[in-house]
Design a protein around this motif. Structure first.
Motif, short mmCIF file in Angstrom:
data_model
loop_
_atom_site.label_atom_id
_atom_site.label_comp_id
_atom_site.label_asym_id
_atom_site.label_seq_id
_atom_site.Cartn_x
_atom_site.Cartn_y
_atom_site.Cartn_z
N ARG B 165 0.85 -1.18 0.00
CA ARG B 165 0.00 0.00 0.00
C ARG B 165 0.89 1.23 0.00
O ARG B 165 1.56 1.51 0.98
N ARG B 167 0.64 5.30 -0.55
CA ARG B 167 -0.45 6.27 -0.54
C ARG B 167 0.09 7.68 -0.68
O ARG B 167 1.22 7.95 -0.28
N ILE B 218 -12.12 5.29 -6.30
CA ILE B 218 -12.47 3.92 -5.91
C ILE B 218 -11.58 3.45 -4.77
O ILE B 218 -12.04 2.86 -3.80
N ARG B 219 -10.28 3.73 -4.86
CA ARG B 219 -9.39 3.22 -3.83
C ARG B 219 -9.33 4.13 -2.61
O ARG B 219 -9.41 3.67 -1.48
N ASP B 220 -9.14 5.42 -2.84
CA ASP B 220 -8.90 6.33 -1.71
C ASP B 220 -10.04 7.29 -1.44
O ASP B 220 -9.96 8.10 -0.52
N GLN B 221 -11.08 7.28 -2.25
CA GLN B 221 -12.15 8.27 -2.12
C GLN B 221 -11.60 9.69 -2.20
O GLN B 221 -12.04 10.58 -1.49
N SER B 224 -14.28 12.32 -3.36
CA SER B 224 -15.23 12.65 -2.29
C SER B 224 -14.59 13.57 -1.27
O SER B 224 -15.20 14.49 -0.75
N ARG B 225 -13.34 13.25 -0.99
CA ARG B 225 -12.58 14.04 -0.03
C ARG B 225 -12.45 15.49 -0.52
O ARG B 225 -12.63 16.43 0.25
#
Lengths: 670, 667
Positions: B165, B167, B218-221, B224-225
């Motif tokens: 992972r 990020r 999809i993975r981290d949103q 949306s954030r």
């Protein structure tokens, strides 16, 4: 690139040793010859001191680089290997253990750091802070404290009147997980917990550090930085993006009361509140796992405000004890610290709440009869009966008298104490000259009369402490009382309790209407914790703090409760167990007027075990206020709850102290 | 630390031959020597001054001097150096009375955002939450293979490989400095702070730039954030709309966001129509790659682009060294081919935008490398060849065929199209046979050598056929990526298929949101030669896993330099890509901009910095422009409330308007 070049060397290093050894000698011989020649030429080469110094430095440097290189080339697992070789195999970190059990990240997690542990960075400053834009002023290496101390103090202070930024200075909390993962390099706060949560699948998207400026009063963080709105929005976001899973909140230390404030704020209508509506908490919060929470304040805060002598509040002192007594600030370090910390409203949020009802009066206290469990500390295992006898004598400690002037007063029966009313006493005129202005504390507005009056009253209980502080520091308390309250509500439905100043006091607010929410109180026990103080007047000097803890006051026995002028009880070194545990053990247990919806509460105590050897660092079983964040058992509990377990599944209460008995002694209408 | 390292290097170079012996001797020898020295000094005033000792002495001297200088440096008041510099624009504007008004959102581009490790293989032990991209890149040197493994994504899904992972780093630190001392957003942030910005009204929307845009959600949103943060800042700053500052690929990311946020869930963010109109004041695109960049083609084809494959530029030595077993480029290609986002930078719009075999919008561009001395290195030659300057311009009347983004051989790039040997690509599709490479890294391993020869025989590829070419040589990659990204031009924007997210980042296949008050700026540098088309050759090597194509760096002449045709731009993005949408595609009410959001073009003429200026106050370079004083001033004024008209409307130095006229697209 230098590294790479370096790397090749060790391969050839061990082998050529024997061959190389004689070579320098040969060269030396040549040199000798050469020097002979030069002798002949009449140039005599002398070794001055300077040359030798250079030679020495060179040697040291080379060796240092070699070691540095070896250190860098060393595989990362090496230290662990050595530690395991010495002290036996480590237990799996809780994260790995839980992962093996199949636990997975489920509920998003919010951290709320406590006072002092959050980093602060500079956004705008005076000339003397040039070049420090967005550099940490608080936390990290504290390099600037040493480089430009007075400038630093100036920037860390808030405005005396408003409790907000002074003009031209903007110091802001660091945001993100970095804000409080490490306080200083190598001194973890949240880092261990974060690392373990990451093992079961947590990452930035479901972990949020609610960093706030811990110097401000809670409502002011919203006024200035909109921190509360930010927390609300982030919790909502995380709940939404994690498939509607409610958040698990993990506040630590002052963060606990900050979050209490938040829970009231978020449901209160705008503009004073966040306008989340009456079921916001029920919708968004699964559990609040308070770590080392000073729900009812800490006595240490009193000492901190009264004479800048507490350890945690004025942690500057603990950090750099040498600085305090040195000439760096012209011997006024403490005064500077006091001036700075008195501009921080947040310190006033930790003044003991609930007055005599909770903390005890002149003659009684909930912890009466407490004697330290010595064997726990592992210092002297040979416990002789005589010592325990003397320990039982000591149990007369009157914890209720949080501040007493002189040891005899602290121990005398209340009928024998002559107290002269200090309220309304004439403070007298300050005689201090102008040099004191540099380290202005409100003590310099107070003449000898006032100081004498304070000392003549002899004994102060928790209820009177607030009045005492109002007497010695009227301006500060005036500012503080606009934001905090320390009483007990008689009627919680009184409309005045909708004001934000009551929101952080659990005794003057109701918990939100969220019957499914769980509240945990997790704290360490088994460490003597400051509970009451013996004070004395300071020998007069020009710019001074007139009161001082009487460090000569001691119990006879090794294990008495009075040490260096401080009465200690059980706790986590900072927060007495009573303050951390009472609300969850009694005040909120079941359906009470403080907890009308019957939110479930759990008390989880963690017994302190000091690290067995230095290799363990700060220990995996510590119960100390900050070190508990590395306690494996606590971390495991947190992970289990975050992965979906309930309090019952964890095992309900886990208690080592007499918190339930103490709670019974408190006579509070529930 | 850096200084220590530098110093260590210095010493080591002088010391290399002696070091081992010195180290082995350190335990016994020095003491003995010292005694001998002393006795000798006392005795006959004649001393043995060993070689080792000399070395030690030398190191000691240098060290001491160094420390002394370091000490002095630290003692010097901080603002001594600052006095010389001009007043930063933030301070000047603050004195004019500007204060923070609109919240600001910063969206970094590709490569410049930092990435950190959250979970990794055993070889990455101890790197938890440490930067693996950005910062000092120390790990890339220490354990290169491990590092590469962690940076690549899964070949099939374009998401995390199992057990790893990595990020993006959130917050301003995510992209303020790319490497120590190499600013990206830092200068802009500091200037914004001068007029009152801070954490609460400035948000860095860092995202994982390796993923395709929809996958970041999809993975981290991430989307949306971003949406939640814009809404939050709007609410906490007195309902002031936000000013968005995307840079480079962040521009495409944000166009994607604009569509995403108004689209209904589950595919979109469910903000509903009017979200953009409500929350966004203006979008100030910095160095925008709206229509892609030709560089992306060369990166995908042979890993040879400059900025996209930034790795190469950073460590040119690394590429040719043996550290990775001579296959650095292949390794780079292997990991960069797992990054979907690079595909988002392929030229969009095909031949209408980028030109066909015979003509291109930039046709009238004159390559005046020499008169303006674009290349510092060649400026000296110019002085003695000044009289020759007119000659190449006459030659150029034979127009450069920019439309041929890839051509094999210099002649192929210049011939008239009728003379070109052409094969239908469909023919080439046949017979992609399995080659015999054990471990397949890049998809070239699967392609037969003969087929590669056939690909090269096709001679010239335009923007459209270059993508076809990529589909042939990297079928899996393109299949994966084209599920997320599209590069065409829409004929009918109301076709329901355009509701799919793969079209959202292509400005030629989406409509702008219905937000008539939202301003769109295009701010970019001009005056730097920018890669536009390439002359390729087959690479001689026939080893397994080698890259069969290579830029023919021997091809020179006219606009052609070392195998690359240049046009005007900011070193990475050609003017046509950065400017076309704002100059023409969205200007007024068009089908791409149905609500008629105003657009502005702000160009910044590049001025090479003098030696002391660092990366320049008037640079037009793709990243360096973030330190451009004029740009910063524009940004600050808009953030403080000014409209596009108030800062002066368009500001144009290049031929963008003429070029745009030549682009034939129905608007």
């Amino acid at each position: 690139m230098a590294l790479l070049r370096r790397r090749k060397q060790p391969d050839s290093d061990p082998h050529p040793d024997p061959d190389q050894d004689p070579k320098p000698d040969e060269e030396d011989d040549k040199e000798q010859k050469a020097s002979k020649k030069s002798n002949k030429n009449g140039k005599i080469k002398n070794y001055s001191c300077l040359d030798n110094c250079c030679w020495f430095v060179g040697c040291v440097c080379s060796v240092w680089w070699l070691l540095l290189f070896l250190y860098n080339a060393m595989p990362a697992s090496f230290p662990q290997f050595v530690t395991e070789a010495i002290s036996g195999p480590f237990p799996d970190p809780p994260g790995v253990k839980c992962l093996k059990e199949g636990l997975k990240a489920k509920h998003p997690v919010v951290f709320v750091p406590g006072i002092v542990t959050g980093g602060l960075e500079l956004w705008e400053g005076h000339q003397c802070m040039d070049g420090l834009f967005r550099k940490r002023l608080w936390g990290g290496t504290f390099g600037e404290v040493y480089k430009r101390p007075s400038c630093w103090v100036q920037h860390m202070s808030l405005d005396n009147k408003t409790g907000m930024d002074p003009p031209g200075i903007r110091v802001r909390p660091v945001s993100g997980l970095v804000a409080a993962d490490y306080f200083a390099p190598g001194y973890f706060v949240w880092a261990v917990l974060i690392a373990n949560l990451a093992r079961v699948g947590y990452e930035e998207k479901n972990m949020y550090m609610a960093a706030y400026d811990w110097r401000l009063s809670f409502q002011n963080t919203e006024v200035r930085d909109q921190t509360l709105s930010r927390i609300k929005s982030n919790i909502e976001l995380m709940v939404a993006t994690n498939g509607g899973k409610k958040a698990v909140i993990i506040p630590h230390s002052m963060g606990v009361i900050y979050f209490l404030h938040f829970m009231k704020w978020v449901e209160a209508p705008a503009p004073m509140g966040g306008g989340g509506g009456p079921d916001w908490c029920a919708k968004h919060i699964k559990a609040v796992m308070n770590i080392g929470g000073p729900f009812l304040g800490v006595p240490k805060a009193v000492a901190g405000l009264f004479s800048a002598e507490a350890k945690d509040i004025a942690s500057v002192r603990a950090l750099a004890p040498g600085v305090l007594d040195s000439d760096l600030f012209q011997i006024q370090t403490l005064q500077h610290v006091m001036r700075m910390s008195r501009t921080w409203d947040s310190t006033m949020s930790m003044i003991p709440k609930g007055g005599d009802t909770i903390w005890g009066g002149l003659n009684w206290s909930p912890e009466e009869g407490y004697s330290p469990r010595r064997s726990k500390h592992g210092k002297n295992d040979t416990e002789s009966p005589t010592v325990s006898d003397s320990a039982s004598e000591v149990t007369h400690a009157n914890y209720g008298r949080i501040v007493s002037f002189g040891r005899d007063v602290a121990e005398a029966p209340s009928s024998e104490i002559e107290r002269i009313e200090f309220r309304g006493a004439v403070k007298g005129i300050n005689v201090a000259n102008n040099t004191c202005r540099a380290v202005w504390t409100e003590y310099h507005d107070m003449g000898f009369g006032g100081i004498k009056a304070v000392a003549e009253y002899k004994v102060y209980t928790a209820g009177e402490i607030v009045e005492l502080l109002e007497f010695v520091a009227p301006k500060m308390m005036e500012r503080g009382s606009a934001h905090f309250s320390y009483g007990i509500a008689d009627n919680l439905d009184d409309p005045k309790y909708t004001h934000y100043k009551y929101w952080s006091n659990p005794l003057e607010t109701k918990l939100p209407n969220a019957p499914d929410m769980e509240i945990y109180s997790m704290y360490g026990v088994g460490i003597p914790t400051e509970r009451a103080y013996v004070y004395k007047l300071t020998p007069a000097a020009e710019c001074y703090i007139p009161f001082q803890i009487d460090t000569s006051a001691k119990d006879k026995g090794e294990d008495g409760c009075l040490k260096d002028g401080v009465y200690t009880v059980d706790g986590d070194e900072t927060v007495p167990a009573l303050s951390a545990g009472y609300m969850c053990a009694k005040g909120w247990r079941g359906k009470t007027r403080f907890n009308p919806s019957g939110i479930k509460t759990y008390v989880r105590e963690y017994d302190h075990n000091p690290p067995s050897n230095f290799l363990e660092g700060r220990g995996t079983q510590s119960g100390a206020h900050v070190d508990i964040m590395g306690n494996f058992q606590l971390i495991e509990d947190v992970i289990r709850v975050a992965a979906g377990a309930t309090g019952e599944e964890l095992g309900g209460d886990q208690v080592y102290t007499g918190i339930f008995e103490w709670s019974e002694k408190i006579n509070l209408k529930l | 630390m850096a200084s220590v390292l530098r110093f260590r290097k210095l010493c080591l170079t002088t010391l290399r031959s002696y070091e081992p012996s010195e180290i082995t001797l350190k335990d016994n020898k020095p003491k003995v020597d010292k005694k001998q020295e002393k006795s000798q000094v006392i005795g006959n005033k004649k001393v043995r001054w060993g070689c080792v000792n000399s070395c030690c002495w030398f190191i000691g001297c240098v060290c001491t001097t160094w420390w002394l200088l370091l000490f002095v440096y630290h003692c010097v008041p901080v603002n001594l150096g600052g006095l010389n510099g001009p007043e930063p624009p933030g301070v000047r504007l603050k004195n004019e009375g500007l204060t923070a008004l609109h919240p600001v959102v910063l969206i970094p581009g590709i490569v410049t955002g930092g990435l950190e490790l959250w979970e990794g293989r055993p070889c990455s032990q101890g790197l938890f939450r440490k930067r693996v991209w950005g910062g000092s890149f120390a790990e890339a040197l220490k354990r290169p293979l491990c590092w590469l493994e962690h940076l690549s994504l899964d070949n099939e899904t374009g998401l995390d490989p199992p057990g790893i992972r990595v990020r993006p780093i959130p917050g301003l630190v995510g992209a303020d400095y790319f490497a120590p001392g190499y600013f990206v957003w830092a200068v802009l942030i500091e200037n914004l702070a001068h007029i009152g910005y801070e954490g609460k009204n400035m948000y860095m929307a860092s995202y994982d730039w390796r993923l395709s845009f929809q996958n970041t959600e999809i993975r981290d949103q991430t989307l949306s954030r971003l949406k939640a943060n814009i809404e939050l800042m709007y609410a906490t700053n007195g309902n002031k709309k936000v000013v968005v500052l995307p840079h480079s690929m962040g521009v495409n990311f944000f166009i994607h966001f604009l569509k995403w946020v108004e689209a209904p869930p589950p595919m979109g963010g469910g903000g509903g129509p009017g979200w953009c109109a409500k929350y966004i004041k203006s979008i100030m695109n910095i160095g925008p790659a709206f229509l892609g960049i030709p560089k992306a083609v060369s990166t995908m084809l042979s890993a040879e682009g400059r900025e996209v494959a930034f790795i190469r530029a950073m460590d040119p030595g690394l590429l040719d060294s043996e550290i990775l077993g001579l296959k650095t480029l292949e390794h780079v290609m292997r990991i960069s081919r797992t990054w979907d986002s690079i595909i988002s930078l392929l030229p969009k719009g095909g031949e209408p935008i980028w030109g066909d075999l015979d003509s291109a919008p930039e046709d009238e561009h004159r390559c005046d490398f020499e008169t303006k001395s674009y290349f510092q290195s060649t400026s000296r030659e110019n002085n003695n060849s000044r009289n020759k300057v007119t000659r190449p311009q006459i030659e150029i009347n034979e127009r450069t065929k920019y439309g041929r983004i890839i051509s094999f051989g210099k002649t192929a790039s210049e011939q008239h199209s009728s003379k070109l040997h052409k094969l239908a690509l469909v023919e080439l599709m046949q017979a992609i046979s399995n080659a015999t490479c054990g471990e397949v890294w890049t998809e070239y391993g699967k392609i037969n050598r003969n087929n590669i020869q056939m690909l090269a025989d096709n001679k010239a590829y335009t923007a459209e056929s270059a993508i076809d070419l990529l589909r042939l040589v990297a079928p899996k990659l393109m299949q994966r990526a084209e599920a997320h990204l599209s590069h065409g031009i829409a004929t009918d924007l109301d076709d329901p298929k355009y509701a799919h997210y793969k079209y959202w980042s292509n400005p030629l296949e989406t409509k702008l949101p219905d937000a008539p008050d939202m301003e769109i700026y295009s701010l970019y540098g001009v005056g730097i030669p920018t890669e536009r088309a390439y002359v390729y050759k087959l690479s001689p090597a026939d080893r397994c896993n080698s890259i069969p194509f290579r830029i023919d760096s021997s091809a020179e002449g006219g606009c052609l330099r070392r195998g690359v045709y240049y046009v005007d731009g900011d070193e990475s993005v050609p003017v046509i890509s950065a400017g076309y949408m704002c100059a023409k595609g969205w200007r007024g009410k068009t089908r791409f901009n149905p609500s008629g959001s105003p657009t502005y073009i702000r160009e910044y003429q590049h001025k090479a910095p003098s030696l002391l200026e660092g990366r320049g106050l008037e640079s037009g370079g793709h990243v360096d422009i973030m330190g451009n004083v004029a740009l910063i001033e524009d940004v600050l004024r808009v953030a403080a409330g000014a409209s596009g008209e108030e800062i002066g409307g368009d500001r144009i130095y290049s031929d963008i308007l003429k070029m745009s006229e030549r682009v034939k697209i129905e608007l």
